[in-house]
Design an enzyme around this catalytic site. Structure first.
Site, short mmCIF file in Angstrom:
data_model
loop_
_atom_site.label_atom_id
_atom_site.label_comp_id
_atom_site.label_asym_id
_atom_site.label_seq_id
_atom_site.Cartn_x
_atom_site.Cartn_y
_atom_site.Cartn_z
N GLU A 64 -3.02 -4.90 -2.86
CA GLU A 64 -3.60 -5.87 -3.79
C GLU A 64 -3.73 -5.28 -5.20
O GLU A 64 -3.34 -5.90 -6.19
CB GLU A 64 -4.97 -6.33 -3.30
CG GLU A 64 -4.96 -6.96 -1.93
CD GLU A 64 -5.21 -5.99 -0.78
OE1 GLU A 64 -5.82 -6.41 0.21
OE2 GLU A 64 -4.81 -4.80 -0.88
N ASN A 120 0.84 -1.19 0.00
CA ASN A 120 0.00 0.00 0.00
C ASN A 120 0.88 1.25 0.00
O ASN A 120 1.96 1.28 0.60
CB ASN A 120 -1.01 0.00 1.15
CG ASN A 120 -0.40 -0.11 2.53
OD1 ASN A 120 0.55 -0.86 2.76
ND2 ASN A 120 -0.96 0.63 3.47
N ASN A 159 -1.23 8.58 0.56
CA ASN A 159 -1.01 9.95 0.17
C ASN A 159 -1.77 10.83 1.14
O ASN A 159 -2.83 10.42 1.63
CB ASN A 159 -1.51 10.16 -1.27
CG ASN A 159 -1.15 11.52 -1.80
OD1 ASN A 159 -1.84 12.50 -1.54
ND2 ASN A 159 -0.08 11.58 -2.57
N TYR A 189 -6.10 11.29 0.91
CA TYR A 189 -6.37 9.85 1.08
C TYR A 189 -6.90 9.15 -0.17
O TYR A 189 -6.54 8.01 -0.44
CB TYR A 189 -7.33 9.62 2.24
CG TYR A 189 -6.71 9.91 3.59
CD1 TYR A 189 -5.75 9.06 4.12
CD2 TYR A 189 -7.09 11.04 4.31
CE1 TYR A 189 -5.17 9.33 5.35
CE2 TYR A 189 -6.52 11.32 5.53
CZ TYR A 189 -5.55 10.46 6.06
OH TYR A 189 -4.98 10.73 7.26
#
Length: 129
Positions: free
Chosen positions: A55, A42, A45, A48
């Site tokens: 994934e 992941n 930023n 968000y």
């Protein structure tokens, strides 16, 4: 590749996560039918909505390299949390029979298919022709 090996690769990817806001690092490893593995983590930023899940990072990396068929995905979080809805939908695009291993940081895992994680997924055949 064994589930444990794929989970190990996802654990390695988790170490590269950029999660300064949630502090919830996630790693993923996607096994393509070609035998190649694509990892993802992941990347958050400050805005968000511009973040990406591990994934989807793995799937998009694989697709950008020409892969379209997948066998299994391993996802590792601290607590064994499962993929979010957006990730489930992206996975469904490439096959409801893909095996998903959801593991915690110690390697304990549960096994699902994409179809089990997202029954009645919205699919291309649902679009009007």
């Amino acid at each position: 590749m064994t589930p444990e090996e794929l989970i190990g690769l996802a654990q390695e990817a988790r170490q590269r996560a950029y999660a300064p806001y949630s502090h919830f690092a996630v790693g993923a490893a996607l096994l393509a039918r070609s035998g190649k593995v694509y990892s993802g983590c992941n990347v958050e930023n400050v805005s968000y909505g511009l973040s990406i899940c591990a994934e989807r990072a793995a799937v998009f990396k694989a697709v950008s390299e020409g892969e379209r068929e997948f066998e299994a995905l391993a996802v590792v979080t601290s607590c064994g949390g499962s993929p979010c809805g957006a990730c489930r939908q992206v996975l469904a695009e490439f096959g409801s029979d893909v095996t998903v291993y959801v593991a915690d940081a110690e390697g304990r895992y549960r096994t699902f298919t994409v179809e089990e994680l997202l029954p009645e997924a919205f699919m291309p055949e649902d679009l009007p022709r």
